[in-house]
Design an enzyme around this catalytic site. Structure first.
Site, PDB file in Angstrom:
ATOM      1  N   HIS A  64      40.022  61.046  20.797  1.00 34.89           N
ATOM      2  CA  HIS A  64      41.159  60.265  19.970  1.00 34.89           C
ATOM      3  C   HIS A  64      41.350  59.509  18.517  1.00 34.89           C
ATOM      4  O   HIS A  64      39.933  59.684  18.083  1.00 34.89           O
ATOM      5  CB  HIS A  64      41.730  59.482  20.767  1.00 34.89           C
ATOM      6  CG  HIS A  64      41.985  58.881  22.128  1.00 34.89           C
ATOM      7  ND1 HIS A  64      40.764  58.212  22.975  1.00 34.89           N
ATOM      8  CD2 HIS A  64      42.523  59.854  23.236  1.00 34.89           C
ATOM      9  CE1 HIS A  64      41.415  58.648  24.332  1.00 34.89           C
ATOM     10  NE2 HIS A  64      42.235  59.122  25.141  1.00 34.89           N
ATOM     11  N   HIS A 122      41.142  56.886  16.710  1.00 29.46           N
ATOM     12  CA  HIS A 122      41.381  55.443  16.469  1.00 29.46           C
ATOM     13  C   HIS A 122      41.727  54.576  14.858  1.00 29.46           C
ATOM     14  O   HIS A 122      41.859  55.610  13.850  1.00 29.46           O
ATOM     15  CB  HIS A 122      40.384  54.365  16.856  1.00 29.46           C
ATOM     16  CG  HIS A 122      40.311  54.766  18.734  1.00 29.46           C
ATOM     17  ND1 HIS A 122      39.726  53.630  19.481  1.00 29.46           N
ATOM     18  CD2 HIS A 122      40.144  56.030  19.688  1.00 29.46           C
ATOM     19  CE1 HIS A 122      40.056  54.455  20.276  1.00 29.46           C
ATOM     20  NE2 HIS A 122      39.920  55.823  20.474  1.00 29.46           N
ATOM     21  N   HIS A 167      43.716  52.374  19.614  1.00 24.42           N
ATOM     22  CA  HIS A 167      44.558  53.801  19.425  1.00 24.42           C
ATOM     23  C   HIS A 167      45.435  53.562  18.427  1.00 24.42           C
ATOM     24  O   HIS A 167      46.166  52.997  18.200  1.00 24.42           O
ATOM     25  CB  HIS A 167      45.400  54.588  20.181  1.00 24.42           C
ATOM     26  CG  HIS A 167      43.976  55.101  21.913  1.00 24.42           C
ATOM     27  ND1 HIS A 167      45.043  56.391  22.638  1.00 24.42           N
ATOM     28  CD2 HIS A 167      43.055  55.281  21.802  1.00 24.42           C
ATOM     29  CE1 HIS A 167      44.366  56.816  22.849  1.00 24.42           C
ATOM     30  NE2 HIS A 167      42.956  56.094  23.112  1.00 24.42           N
ATOM     31  N   HIS A 179      50.892  55.441  25.291  1.00 25.70           N
ATOM     32  CA  HIS A 179      49.920  56.642  24.914  1.00 25.70           C
ATOM     33  C   HIS A 179      50.811  57.616  26.013  1.00 25.70           C
ATOM     34  O   HIS A 179      50.900  56.966  27.138  1.00 25.70           O
ATOM     35  CB  HIS A 179      48.389  55.994  25.539  1.00 25.70           C
ATOM     36  CG  HIS A 179      46.935  57.175  26.003  1.00 25.70           C
ATOM     37  ND1 HIS A 179      46.090  57.691  25.021  1.00 25.70           N
ATOM     38  CD2 HIS A 179      46.890  57.003  26.794  1.00 25.70           C
ATOM     39  CE1 HIS A 179      45.979  58.572  25.409  1.00 25.70           C
ATOM     40  NE2 HIS A 179      45.878  58.495  27.028  1.00 25.70           N
ATOM     41  N   HIS A 232      50.783  59.417  21.408  1.00 23.17           N
ATOM     42  CA  HIS A 232      49.896  58.687  19.283  1.00 23.17           C
ATOM     43  C   HIS A 232      49.799  59.755  19.107  1.00 23.17           C
ATOM     44  O   HIS A 232      49.402  60.981  19.982  1.00 23.17           O
ATOM     45  CB  HIS A 232      48.944  57.606  20.027  1.00 23.17           C
ATOM     46  CG  HIS A 232      48.935  56.480  21.233  1.00 23.17           C
ATOM     47  ND1 HIS A 232      47.390  56.610  21.365  1.00 23.17           N
ATOM     48  CD2 HIS A 232      50.251  55.564  21.142  1.00 23.17           C
ATOM     49  CE1 HIS A 232      48.707  55.043  22.215  1.00 23.17           C
ATOM     50  NE2 HIS A 232      49.587  54.399  21.987  1.00 23.17           N
ATOM     51  N   ASP A 277      46.416  61.303  19.945  1.00 23.45           N
ATOM     52  CA  ASP A 277      45.930  61.939  21.156  1.00 23.45           C
ATOM     53  C   ASP A 277      45.580  63.253  22.022  1.00 23.45           C
ATOM     54  O   ASP A 277      46.264  63.867  21.871  1.00 23.45           O
ATOM     55  CB  ASP A 277      47.201  61.592  22.301  1.00 23.45           C
ATOM     56  CG  ASP A 277      47.121  59.611  21.861  1.00 23.45           C
ATOM     57  OD1 ASP A 277      45.566  59.103  21.685  1.00 23.45           O
ATOM     58  OD2 ASP A 277      47.718  59.241  22.625  1.00 23.45           O
ATOM     59  N   HIS A 315      35.043  59.504  24.053  1.00 25.53           N
ATOM     60  CA  HIS A 315      34.811  59.083  24.778  1.00 25.53           C
ATOM     61  C   HIS A 315      34.033  59.573  26.333  1.00 25.53           C
ATOM     62  O   HIS A 315      33.964  60.774  26.272  1.00 25.53           O
ATOM     63  CB  HIS A 315      35.907  58.180  25.746  1.00 25.53           C
ATOM     64  CG  HIS A 315      36.832  57.545  24.783  1.00 25.53           C
ATOM     65  ND1 HIS A 315      36.674  55.911  24.838  1.00 25.53           N
ATOM     66  CD2 HIS A 315      37.549  57.782  23.888  1.00 25.53           C
ATOM     67  CE1 HIS A 315      37.639  55.737  24.470  1.00 25.53           C
ATOM     68  NE2 HIS A 315      38.075  56.718  23.598  1.00 25.53           N
ATOM     69  N   ARG A 373      33.184  54.270  24.995  1.00 24.39           N
ATOM     70  CA  ARG A 373      32.937  55.037  23.031  1.00 24.39           C
ATOM     71  C   ARG A 373      31.629  55.577  22.582  1.00 24.39           C
ATOM     72  O   ARG A 373      30.559  54.733  22.864  1.00 24.39           O
ATOM     73  CB  ARG A 373      33.325  54.040  22.400  1.00 24.39           C
ATOM     74  CG  ARG A 373      34.374  53.206  22.370  1.00 24.39           C
ATOM     75  CD  ARG A 373      35.477  52.977  21.844  1.00 24.39           C
ATOM     76  NE  ARG A 373      36.405  51.847  22.142  1.00 24.39           N
ATOM     77  CZ  ARG A 373      37.396  51.501  20.756  1.00 24.39           C
ATOM     78  NH1 ARG A 373      37.262  51.037  19.976  1.00 24.39           N
ATOM     79  NH2 ARG A 373      38.683  50.947  21.879  1.00 24.39           N
TER      80      ARG A 373
HETATM   81 CU   LIG Z   1      39.600  56.617  22.935  1.00 29.66          CU
HETATM   82 ZN   LIG Z   2      46.863  57.149  23.037  1.00 24.94          ZN
END
Ligand SMILES: [Cu+2]
Ligand SMILES: [Zn+2]
Length: 222
Positions: A96, A98, A113, A121, A124, A127, A163, A186
């Protein structure tokens, strides 16, 4: 983290049992000593465990390259990352954008995010969803991405986060699912910056070579 907490609690209980059971003339100095001992033991165990946790943490490295041919054009991206654990064999990892390009506290300080339109979500702009990992590496070309390198919602200066887990795409049935897809720890992150021309073409060449090699190895296997 759970293992760390359990060890500390067990040790603390053991040490206080030892002290209350003892008939000492100087309970205070005994108490101080046992607290010191306990503290030293906990520190030792803590250090050992955090070292082990660090060693177990995969070292994911690589590059994520974006290209947008016009301010209103859809974004394209190459994702080329390696260093994932090779087991389980077919895993998926979420990636993603951030909110903050701030790595001062590692990937944690990149915040939530990037969500300029305050939507749930996985709507976003950054994403990117899930990416298949094979033999510890991930490489993928994606086009038609919603994020932009231009305009008020540009992702330049924000962070890309990889992630440890899979994105549930908002179907997890809890609050975290509509905030971050429950994608887990993360593993790696970087700040989106500007690069010199030529990098994209090189990545495109490497990508098609990798594709060719994979096709060849699949033919051999078949
Ligand atoms: Cu993320
Ligand atoms: Zn998201």
């Amino acid at each position: 983290m759970l293992a760390l907490l359990c060890s500390c609690l067990l040790l603390a209980a053991g040490a206080s049992d030892a002290w209350t059971g003892e008939d000492s003339a100087e309970p205070n100095s005994d108490l101080a000593e046992s607290i010191r001992d306990m503290h030293a033991k906990i520190t030792e165990i803590w250090q050992e465990l955090t070292q082990r946790l660090d060693a177990a943490q995969p070292r994911v490295t690589g590059v994520v390259l974006f290209r947008q041919l016009a301010p209103r054009a859809k974004l394209e991206a190459f994702f080329a990352l390696e260093g994932f654990p090779t087991e389980p064999k077919n895993s998926s990892r979420a990636i993603h954008v951030h909110q903050f390009g701030d790595l001062s506290q590692g990937c944690e300080s990149t915040g939530p995010h990037y969500n300029p339109l305050a939507v749930p979500h996985p709507r976003h702009p950054g994403d990117f969803g899930n990416f298949a990992v094979r033999d510890g590496s991930l490489w993928k070309y994606r086009a038609g991405l919603a994020a932009s390198l231009a305009g008020p919602h540009s992702i330049v200066g924000r962070a890309v986060v990889v992630h440890a887990g899979e994105d549930d795409l908002g179907r997890g049935g809890n609050q975290a699912s509509v905030e971050n897809g429950n994608a887990g720890r993360r593993l790696a992150c970087c700040v989106v910056g500007v690069c010199r021309p030529g990098l994209w073409e090189r990545q495109a060449r490497e990508h098609s070579e990798r594709k060719k090699r994979r096709r060849e190895s699949e033919c051999k296997a078949a």
